[in-house]
Design a protein around this motif. Structure first.
Motif, mmCIF file in Angstrom:
data_model
loop_
_atom_site.group_PDB
_atom_site.id
_atom_site.type_symbol
_atom_site.label_atom_id
_atom_site.label_comp_id
_atom_site.label_asym_id
_atom_site.label_seq_id
_atom_site.Cartn_x
_atom_site.Cartn_y
_atom_site.Cartn_z
ATOM 1 N N LEU A 174 0.836 -1.203 0.000
ATOM 2 C CA LEU A 174 0.000 0.000 0.000
ATOM 3 C C LEU A 174 0.873 1.256 0.000
ATOM 4 O O LEU A 174 0.573 2.232 -0.705
ATOM 5 N N ARG A 213 -6.663 9.420 -3.277
ATOM 6 C CA ARG A 213 -7.941 9.351 -2.555
ATOM 7 C C ARG A 213 -8.345 7.903 -2.303
ATOM 8 O O ARG A 213 -8.851 7.559 -1.235
ATOM 9 N N ASP A 214 -8.107 7.045 -3.291
ATOM 10 C CA ASP A 214 -8.493 5.637 -3.160
ATOM 11 C C ASP A 214 -7.681 4.893 -2.098
ATOM 12 O O ASP A 214 -8.104 3.850 -1.605
ATOM 13 N N LEU A 215 -6.520 5.423 -1.766
ATOM 14 C CA LEU A 215 -5.649 4.762 -0.796
ATOM 15 C C LEU A 215 -5.848 5.272 0.625
ATOM 16 O O LEU A 215 -5.325 4.688 1.583
ATOM 17 N N LEU A 216 -6.602 6.361 0.757
ATOM 18 C CA LEU A 216 -6.767 7.002 2.064
ATOM 19 C C LEU A 216 -8.081 6.600 2.721
ATOM 20 O O LEU A 216 -9.104 6.452 2.047
ATOM 21 N N ALA A 217 -8.049 6.450 4.038
ATOM 22 C CA ALA A 217 -9.284 6.233 4.783
ATOM 23 C C ALA A 217 -10.157 7.475 4.680
ATOM 24 O O ALA A 217 -9.649 8.592 4.514
ATOM 25 N N VAL A 266 -9.091 10.035 7.146
ATOM 26 C CA VAL A 266 -7.633 10.152 7.281
ATOM 27 C C VAL A 266 -7.255 11.520 7.854
ATOM 28 O O VAL A 266 -7.905 12.527 7.577
ATOM 29 N N ALA A 282 -10.305 12.320 3.215
ATOM 30 C CA ALA A 282 -9.560 11.810 2.067
ATOM 31 C C ALA A 282 -9.457 12.835 0.938
ATOM 32 O O ALA A 282 -8.389 12.980 0.322
ATOM 33 N N VAL A 313 -1.151 2.458 8.662
ATOM 34 C CA VAL A 313 -1.959 1.677 7.721
ATOM 35 C C VAL A 313 -2.824 0.685 8.490
ATOM 36 O O VAL A 313 -2.334 -0.021 9.375
ATOM 37 N N ARG A 315 -6.178 0.750 4.148
ATOM 38 C CA ARG A 315 -6.192 2.184 3.879
ATOM 39 C C ARG A 315 -5.170 2.889 4.773
ATOM 40 O O ARG A 315 -4.824 2.403 5.840
ATOM 41 N N GLN A 335 -4.438 5.567 7.352
ATOM 42 C CA GLN A 335 -5.253 6.232 8.369
ATOM 43 C C GLN A 335 -4.679 7.589 8.774
ATOM 44 O O GLN A 335 -5.435 8.508 9.105
#
Length: 307
Positions: free
Chosen positions: A173, A190-194, A197, A217, A266, A270, A272
């Motif tokens: 990730l 954006r897709d990788l973030l909670a 976040v 995000a 992480v 996602r 965090q």
């Protein structure tokens, strides 16, 4: 073994105890060095060098922490621990406790404890010391130490951080995150973030920082996508690296000097939390430190030229 050999064998443990109590690499190193001076100056070799040195470094760290807390209360902006790229102490039997306890999230949680609670918690929960040795180290009775531990556990349990247990998943990730960061790809970030976040930076009023605290995000992705590519345009580079046991990176200017360290929390696939340490006072142990203000100014001028 002679005294010097005994001490060098125990140095990784002593540093790891002091760093967890203090959250400062430089102050932990000073405490370890002072413990050596006292050990070397003692007339006889203690029956247990480990017990003697652990007690000494703990007491020194408690004294330093008591004065440091006053400074931290007046600190400009968020206060983060000094970034640690590798923990010198290894113990397979306590690997999980060691890894979790050195994270920035855990060290920030430890800041809620009193110096005595923090020391007792570190010695018992992280390093597995017996109550007799802990009582000697903090100069309290064993029953008092048990009560200190109960209170410390209660505080820690209320906000204990959780992390992705699978090291490979964390790293995969993080790799995707830094790839998206390089490209300034808002959607990928954006897709990788909670969804909730948080991103925060510690500049201590001595350096520009990515953010005091930004939540969400969308906001975090857009801020990262707008700021990092500008730095890369003025020849800033970054090398992925574990920071306090979690995925992160060290950023450098074109001359290879340290600009800042960034650490990620992480969990559940996602990211965090994103934390950056930019305060130059906290980076000197990593190498020569860059002039962050100059780099920031150059990056802003580069952005205006593009516009």
């Amino acid at each position: 073994m002679n005294k010097a050999e005994e001490f060098e064998e125990l140095r990784p443990l002593l540093f790891s105890i002091a760093y967890r109590i203090l959250g400062s690499v430089s102050e932990a190193e000073d405490a370890v060095q002072e413990s050596w001076l006292r050990f070397d100056g003692s007339a006889t070799l203690p029956a247990s060098p480990k017990a003697y040195l652990s007690t000494t470094v703990t007491r020194l760290a408690i004294d330093v922490l008591r004065s440091a807390r006053v400074r931290r209360e007046a600190y400009v902006g968020p206060w983060f621990p000094e970034p640690l790229l590798s923990d010198p102490y290894e113990d397979p039997a306590r690997a999980a406790e060691l890894a979790d306890s050195v994270s920035m999230a855990a060290l920030l949680l430890l800041e809620r404890l009193s110096p005595l609670e923090r020391s007792v918690f570190v010695l018992r929960e992280v390093f597995g010391f017996g109550f007799a040795d802990i009582a000697s180290a903090v100069e309290r009775s064993e029953p008092a130490c048990r009560q200190l531990l109960v209170r410390a556990r209660r505080h820690m349990a209320a906000g204990r951080p959780r992390f992705e247990a699978d090291r490979h998943k964390r790293q995969e990730l993080a790799t995707r995150f830094f790839d998206a960061l390089s490209e300034g790809d808002v959607d990928a970030l954006r897709d990788l973030l909670a969804a909730d976040v948080q991103m925060a930076g510690d500049g201590g009023g001595k350096a520009p920082q990515l953010a005091r605290t930004v939540v969400g995000a969308e906001k975090v992705a857009r801020l990262l996508a707008a700021s990092i590519p500008l730095l890369l345009r003025v020849d800033v580079t970054f090398e992925p690296h574990e920071v306090n046991g979690q995925p992160g990176a060290v950023f450098r200017d074109r001359d290879g000097q340290i600009l800042y360290a960034l650490a990620l929390d992480v969990l559940d696939g996602r990211i965090q939390t994103v934390r950056s340490v930019v305060n130059p006072d906290k980076l000197g142990h990593l190498g020569p430190v860059a002039d962050a203000w100059a780099v920031d100014g150059e990056a802003r001028r580069a952005g205006r030229r593009k516009d």
